[in-house]
Design an enzyme around this catalytic site. Structure first.
Site, PDB file in Angstrom:
ATOM      1  N   HIS A 127       0.824  -1.213   0.000  1.00 43.69           N
ATOM      2  CA  HIS A 127       0.000   0.000   0.000  1.00 43.69           C
ATOM      3  C   HIS A 127       0.860   1.266   0.000  1.00 43.69           C
ATOM      4  O   HIS A 127       0.379   2.342   0.345  1.00 43.69           O
ATOM      5  CB  HIS A 127      -0.909   0.014   1.234  1.00 43.69           C
ATOM      6  CG  HIS A 127      -1.710  -1.231   1.410  1.00 43.69           C
ATOM      7  ND1 HIS A 127      -2.583  -1.673   0.445  1.00 43.69           N
ATOM      8  CD2 HIS A 127      -1.741  -2.154   2.414  1.00 43.69           C
ATOM      9  CE1 HIS A 127      -3.143  -2.816   0.859  1.00 43.69           C
ATOM     10  NE2 HIS A 127      -2.637  -3.120   2.039  1.00 43.69           N
ATOM     11  N   HIS A 161      -7.022  -4.747  -0.966  1.00 43.72           N
ATOM     12  CA  HIS A 161      -6.349  -6.009  -1.265  1.00 43.72           C
ATOM     13  C   HIS A 161      -7.047  -6.709  -2.423  1.00 43.72           C
ATOM     14  O   HIS A 161      -6.854  -7.894  -2.639  1.00 43.72           O
ATOM     15  CB  HIS A 161      -6.362  -6.929  -0.045  1.00 43.72           C
ATOM     16  CG  HIS A 161      -5.953  -6.254   1.203  1.00 43.72           C
ATOM     17  ND1 HIS A 161      -6.848  -5.674   2.070  1.00 43.72           N
ATOM     18  CD2 HIS A 161      -4.718  -6.018   1.707  1.00 43.72           C
ATOM     19  CE1 HIS A 161      -6.173  -5.122   3.086  1.00 43.72           C
ATOM     20  NE2 HIS A 161      -4.885  -5.312   2.877  1.00 43.72           N
TER      21      HIS A 161
END
Lengths: 333, 333
Positions: A57, A219
């Site tokens: 991320h 995700h």
């Protein structure tokens, strides 16, 4: 799978090593267990701020370590929570006697690992409080989550709580302002193309050439629905309207508008989304007090974006404007 | 083609509108003809700095308009030079009586359009000097270019010349330091996946699943060769060694190392490239005085990266460290 990597097993370690070297003026990397701390030692009496979570991320979270934001970040494997053996020493490293706040995105693995770490750190004499971020309005409960997921709103919690800690607020005050941001921030995202986790080797989901996923998780978890590709203005409405509704925003209120890229979408497109989001807020009579546009909470090379809105009070704006000096967010210093 | 856009014809205008609104504290957008200028009016006696070129390389150039960097940017259509009708008023808007410098990437269209604009601006009483950036060592002459192409090194020219102008250097001095950066900066890039120009609708070139293009241009122009996908450390060597050789770098020298993303490659991979590049400079005995890692000169959503090295003297470092306040690069203010 086409990536600028060496062995997929070493992706996180090599990336954090490069990060630590490029930003040696800001951070120190502890290689084993892996965590990243501010270069300058903790200031006596300052509340420590720690965040972390699965890698993939970036710049979240290590990119936000530095003056006025996080004191430490704990990167887990790609899309996988870090474990207490790294969270505990990171917590100890930034404990300057005034307590430590764990800022945790609401995913079951992260919550359990940070809770276990907090218990053990407390047994060793630290005072630890957890702030849970759950800004994603797309789904209630989901893969990996009880309750809402924590996504890009986390950046705003880290900035505002970080500024409060930097100016010397005590533990209760830092937790209180962080919780107030959590209570007033909402997000929703869209994917145009999936990403590929290095050790998996294949895209984490499939989208047809004309298909998008509204409400995607960071995700690649399923969102609200799949739909046909539409113009950016319409897609932005699908993201922002649920955010506005969930916040119960009404005319005359002021917000921070944050358009976040998922990693593989060009900046020029994020500004097209920003333009549409600003127009929709105009029509709602909501005024945009501050803006942020860029790739801050990504999902590897996923193509897509998310819209985050924070209902701001004046103290949040003051704290937002305070100087920050990190690899990914910097002003005033 | 899957993009967060509305009508492909309006991509540049809508993106710049969003940019102008998000950064209304920094810039003003002139819609027709399209250019972006600093919010604060030109300071009497300050040299004006203007850059521009085809869109699709964001944040280049509008993202670098602001205190300590550019005074104006002129965005053309995607991958297409802006024309004198926009460059001339942008030049006039930032002419504060001390002359204006055009920083131009070496592509035939840009060179001709900026030259024509400079002639006409001079006829109207402005003093204009052109600095041509040609840092790409991959190819001599190419599609769209006589001589080397100008790529990510342009960001370093704009930052350092911008700081010189901001502190009050005169026209000759600003041009001299910009030329010194040009003489000491070299770059080379790689593509893993092509990008798609919105009005074209199809990828600008094809790469097989196991293929990369070494020496790619920022419009997808052919580079030196196609090869098989290799580990990041090997690819980084293919980019950096020609840069080191061309600069004639030797042990004991100091450089700024800049790893630039092409738009679609995650930040985590750029740090893996940075790590490999730093290790190669270590082995050469060259010391890294400053670093920059991120998506600063992109090619829409192309996947890939470039490595840029600037041989630094102390004045360049001083100017690099000076405060800058733009949408894409900000520190000290």
């Amino acid at each position: 799978m086409k990536k600028l990597i060496n062995d997929p097993k070493n992706v996180v370690m090599e990336s954090v090593e490069g990060f630590g070297r490029a930003h040696a003026d800001l951070v120190t990397v502890n290689p084993d267990p892996l965590y990243v701390v501010r270069k300058d030692p903790p200031r006596e009496g300052k509340v420590g701020l720690v965040s972390g979570g699965g890698s993939g991320h970036e710049p979240l979270h290590a990119g936000f370590v530095g003056r006025g934001m996080l004191d430490a970040a704990v990167p887990g494997p790609v899309f996988t929570s870090p474990t207490p053996d790294a969270i505990i020493p990171a917590t100890a490293a930034v404990d300057a006697g005034a307590g430590v706040v764990h800022i945790v995105k609401n995913y079951t693995g992260d919550v359990l690992n940070f809770e276990a770490a907090a218990e053990m750190a407390q047994a060793e004499g630290s005072t630890v409080r957890q702030v849970l971020v759950n800004d994603d309005v797309a789904v209630e409960d989901s893969l990996y989550t009880a309750g809402r997921r924590g996504v890009a709103g986390t950046v705003l919690v880290e900035k505002i709580a970080g500024a409060a800690a930097e100016r010397g607020d005590d533990l209760e005050a830092v937790v209180a302002v962080a919780e107030r941001v959590v209570a007033n921030v909402r997000s929703m995202g869209v994917a145009l193309m999936a990403c590929t986790v290095p050790h998996a080797g294949d895209p984490s989901f499939d989208l047809r050439d004309d298909e998008i996923e509204i409400g995607i998780g960071i995700h690649g978890e399923p969102g609200r629905r799949r739909g046909k590709l539409e113009p950016a203005d319409a897609i932005t409405g699908h993201l922002l309207q649920p955010v506005i509704d969930d916040l119960g925003l009404s005319s005359g209120e002021q917000v921070l508008l944050f358009v976040n890229g998922m990693g593989g979408t060009p900046l020029s497109e994020l500004y097209i989304v920003y333009r549409a989001a600003a127009a929709l807020l105009d029509r709602t009579g909501v005024s945009i007090a501050r803006s942020l546009v860029g790739n801050y909470t990504t999902s590897l090379e996923m193509q897509g974006a998310s819209a985050t809105v924070l209902r701001c009070d004046d103290e949040m704006l003051t704290l937002w404007d305070e100087p920050v000096r990190t690899a990914a967010l910097r002003w005033g210093v």
